[in-house]
Write a protein that holds these residues in place. Structure first.
Motif, PDB file in Angstrom:
ATOM      1  N   ASN A 309       0.835  -1.199   0.000  1.00 51.45           N
ATOM      2  CA  ASN A 309       0.000   0.000   0.000  1.00 51.45           C
ATOM      3  C   ASN A 309       0.873   1.254   0.000  1.00 51.45           C
ATOM      4  O   ASN A 309       2.099   1.185  -0.080  1.00 51.45           O
ATOM      5  N   GLY A 310       0.231   2.397   0.084  1.00 55.91           N
ATOM      6  CA  GLY A 310       0.937   3.661  -0.093  1.00 55.91           C
ATOM      7  C   GLY A 310       2.002   3.950   0.936  1.00 55.91           C
ATOM      8  O   GLY A 310       2.976   4.653   0.642  1.00 55.91           O
ATOM      9  N   ASP A 311       1.854   3.457   2.173  1.00 54.12           N
ATOM     10  CA  ASP A 311       2.858   3.727   3.193  1.00 54.12           C
ATOM     11  C   ASP A 311       3.956   2.668   3.218  1.00 54.12           C
ATOM     12  O   ASP A 311       4.793   2.662   4.119  1.00 54.12           O
ATOM     13  N   GLY A 312       3.950   1.782   2.219  1.00 57.22           N
ATOM     14  CA  GLY A 312       5.020   0.798   2.105  1.00 57.22           C
ATOM     15  C   GLY A 312       4.819  -0.466   2.902  1.00 57.22           C
ATOM     16  O   GLY A 312       5.734  -1.292   2.987  1.00 57.22           O
ATOM     17  N   THR A 313       3.630  -0.667   3.472  1.00 55.59           N
ATOM     18  CA  THR A 313       3.356  -1.912   4.182  1.00 55.59           C
ATOM     19  C   THR A 313       3.132  -3.027   3.172  1.00 55.59           C
ATOM     20  O   THR A 313       2.301  -2.894   2.269  1.00 55.59           O
ATOM     21  N   VAL A 314       3.882  -4.103   3.328  1.00 51.18           N
ATOM     22  CA  VAL A 314       3.767  -5.253   2.431  1.00 51.18           C
ATOM     23  C   VAL A 314       2.810  -6.254   3.082  1.00 51.18           C
ATOM     24  O   VAL A 314       3.084  -6.756   4.173  1.00 51.18           O
ATOM     25  N   TYR A 315       1.701  -6.532   2.422  1.00 51.38           N
ATOM     26  CA  TYR A 315       0.715  -7.479   2.924  1.00 51.38           C
ATOM     27  C   TYR A 315       0.850  -8.805   2.187  1.00 51.38           C
ATOM     28  O   TYR A 315       0.965  -8.841   0.952  1.00 51.38           O
ATOM     29  N   GLY A 316       0.827  -9.882   2.956  1.00 49.61           N
ATOM     30  CA  GLY A 316       0.733 -11.191   2.358  1.00 49.61           C
ATOM     31  C   GLY A 316      -0.731 -11.567   2.236  1.00 49.61           C
ATOM     32  O   GLY A 316      -1.459 -11.576   3.231  1.00 49.61           O
ATOM     33  N   ILE A 317      -1.184 -11.848   1.036  1.00 50.06           N
ATOM     34  CA  ILE A 317      -2.566 -12.266   0.799  1.00 50.06           C
ATOM     35  C   ILE A 317      -2.548 -13.793   0.713  1.00 50.06           C
ATOM     36  O   ILE A 317      -2.014 -14.368  -0.232  1.00 50.06           O
ATOM     37  N   TYR A 318      -3.109 -14.426   1.733  1.00 55.62           N
ATOM     38  CA  TYR A 318      -3.055 -15.880   1.827  1.00 55.62           C
ATOM     39  C   TYR A 318      -4.161 -16.528   1.001  1.00 55.62           C
ATOM     40  O   TYR A 318      -5.123 -15.873   0.583  1.00 55.62           O
ATOM     41  N   GLN A 319      -4.010 -17.827   0.780  1.00 56.12           N
ATOM     42  CA  GLN A 319      -4.945 -18.551  -0.069  1.00 56.12           C
ATOM     43  C   GLN A 319      -6.358 -18.561   0.496  1.00 56.12           C
ATOM     44  O   GLN A 319      -7.319 -18.726  -0.250  1.00 56.12           O
ATOM     45  N   ASN A 320      -6.482 -18.383   1.796  1.00 51.83           N
ATOM     46  CA  ASN A 320      -7.821 -18.349   2.401  1.00 51.83           C
ATOM     47  C   ASN A 320      -8.415 -16.943   2.425  1.00 51.83           C
ATOM     48  O   ASN A 320      -9.458 -16.710   3.031  1.00 51.83           O
ATOM     49  N   GLY A 321      -7.734 -15.989   1.777  1.00 49.71           N
ATOM     50  CA  GLY A 321      -8.244 -14.624   1.686  1.00 49.71           C
ATOM     51  C   GLY A 321      -7.810 -13.708   2.801  1.00 49.71           C
ATOM     52  O   GLY A 321      -8.107 -12.513   2.779  1.00 49.71           O
ATOM     53  N   TYR A 322      -7.074 -14.231   3.784  1.00 47.65           N
ATOM     54  CA  TYR A 322      -6.634 -13.405   4.909  1.00 47.65           C
ATOM     55  C   TYR A 322      -5.457 -12.528   4.485  1.00 47.65           C
ATOM     56  O   TYR A 322      -4.525 -12.997   3.820  1.00 47.65           O
ATOM     57  N   ALA A 323      -5.499 -11.258   4.831  1.00 47.86           N
ATOM     58  CA  ALA A 323      -4.420 -10.314   4.525  1.00 47.86           C
ATOM     59  C   ALA A 323      -3.660 -10.008   5.801  1.00 47.86           C
ATOM     60  O   ALA A 323      -4.260  -9.593   6.804  1.00 47.86           O
ATOM     61  N   ARG A 324      -2.348 -10.181   5.750  1.00 54.16           N
ATOM     62  CA  ARG A 324      -1.531  -9.993   6.943  1.00 54.16           C
ATOM     63  C   ARG A 324      -0.329  -9.107   6.625  1.00 54.16           C
ATOM     64  O   ARG A 324       0.388  -9.358   5.651  1.00 54.16           O
TER      65      ARG A 324
END
Length: 418
Positions: A309-324
């Protein structure tokens, strides 16, 4: 005036124009290089001591400068690991030897060990949010690690918070004494029931049953149970209530009165504890209905993709739809970016003239924002480079003519002896 001086001056002029043409050649060759910053030559006069009766020609020297502070155009791409910086700041990358560099080239791909690397093989650096928060070391690169998406596999997230927004019917009958949900008997009375899916610390799915029963005018009891202990899906349960609260409503508004409970602390079987927000609960003249019910947490899954996202946070989007959130990109800046030293691989290093490095994060003070699925193009303007080429060619030719004229005058001077 010395004829040798004239020739030396014209030679310095030719050398200066040749250097200028060299930067033009580099700029044109890299006009399609992502994140490339054009270089330019500035001329400086070298003046010798003169007096009123004579003039001694000096020479010209050159200084090469990089136009790093001038941002190139940003173009969209289809790769989520392509990143561009809109505004100030540079990506921090590290090579295989452990040396740290800065770059504006944001074309990153996942390598064979899961690191995000650019075309030069440099790993993108950031802060690991799975073990600590992002606290930049302002004057250095401490705490930075390579951003690795390949190792973020089979992660489970326990349920820690949730939101439940039901409406309780204001005309519901008062439950009989001894038959409240908290009594846990087969004849327990209730006006509404909701089941919520939660996850324990190992990612196992656990269902929580939530009951609402009216105990007096504008007063309700809420009780929760582990659904696994239910008898044919309801009362009695093998164990007592896991959470029990009293809700008091304002009769004039139908919403929670001051001093009434607005949250539940519910133990999730398996070790987790969920804070359930019920502050939006209402008691209005309609049937029991749930307007919203959700809880965080997820079962074990591997990363399907990453998003930034814009502030540089890298999210892992898991196969079950969970974003971490798994990483926080780090950015660097210096007081004088144009004085950074250019290195192979479209990278830069800090110099004395550039000033000390300042490390921070995107959208913080002094730093731009991150744009994913985008790349910053070279800031080379082809029309400008071709114009400079023509100017340098003409100047080089003129300097060569001065040298030729000086050489011819030397021939005349030598021939005087004959």
């Amino acid at each position: 005036m010395s004829l040798f001086g004239i020739m030396r001056t014209s030679v310095s002029g030719m050398a200066a124009q040749a250097g200028r043409l060299a930067t033009v050649a580099d700029n044109i060759a890299n006009s399609g290089t992502i994140g490339y910053k054009r270089s330019q030559v500035e001329f400086n006069t070298q003046v010798l001591d003169t007096n009123a009766g004579s003039y001694r020609s000096g020479s010209v020297s050159t200084t090469t400068r990089l136009d790093i502070s001038n941002q190139g155009a940003i173009k969209s791409t289809t790769s989520p690991s392509d990143l561009a910086i809109s505004g100030d700041g540079l990506f921090i990358v590290r090579d295989g030897a452990g040396d740290t560099f800065l770059t504006r080239a944001g074309s990153f791909l996942v390598n064979n060990i899961g690191n995000l690397v650019n075309s030069a093989g440099h790993s993108l650096m950031g802060y690991d949010l799975t073990t600590a928060s992002a606290v930049p070391v302002v004057g250095g690169f401490g705490g930075l690690v390579p951003i690795n998406t390949g190792l973020q596999t089979l992660k489970a997230a326990a349920t820690t918070e949730g939101v439940l927004l039901p409406n309780l019917p204001s005309n519901a009958p008062v439950a009989a004494a001894g038959s409240l949900p908290s009594d846990n008997v087969a004849s327990s009375e209730y006006a509404g029931k909701t089941s919520l899916v939660t996850y324990d610390t190992l990612g196992n799915e656990k269902i929580i049953d939530i009951y609402f029963a009216k105990t007096a005018a504008d007063t309700w009891q809420v009780a929760t149970y582990d659904a696994l202990g239910a008898t044919n899906g309801s009362f009695p349960y093998s164990g007592g209530p896991t959470a029990l609260e009293t809700i008091i409503f304002d009769p004039a508004t139908g919403y929670v009165a001051g001093g009434g409970s607005t949250s539940l602390s519910i133990p999730v079987p398996g070790g987790a504890t969920m804070s359930l927000d019920i502050s939006g609960i209402s008691q209005l003249g309609t049937d029991y209905q749930v307007l919203s019910a959700q809880a965080n947490g997820s079962s074990p899954a591997s990363i399907d993709r990453v998003e930034v996202n814009g502030d540089g946070t890298v999210y892992g989007i898991y196969q079950n739809g969970y974003a971490r959130p798994i990483y926080q990109l780090a950015l660097a800046n210096v007081p004088s970016p144009d004085n950074l030293q250019a290195l192979p691989g479209n990278a830069f290093s800090v110099t004395v003239d550039s000033g000390d490095v300042l490390v921070g994060t995107a959208e913080a003070s002094g730093f731009g924002s991150i744009i994913a699925n985008a790349l910053e193009e070279s800031n080379v303007d082809m029309a400008t480079e071709l114009t400079i080429m023509i100017e340098s060619q003409r100047s080089y030719t003129a300097n060569s003519k001065v040298f030729q004229t000086g050489s011819e005058l030397m021939d005349v001077l030598v021939n005087l002896k004959r």
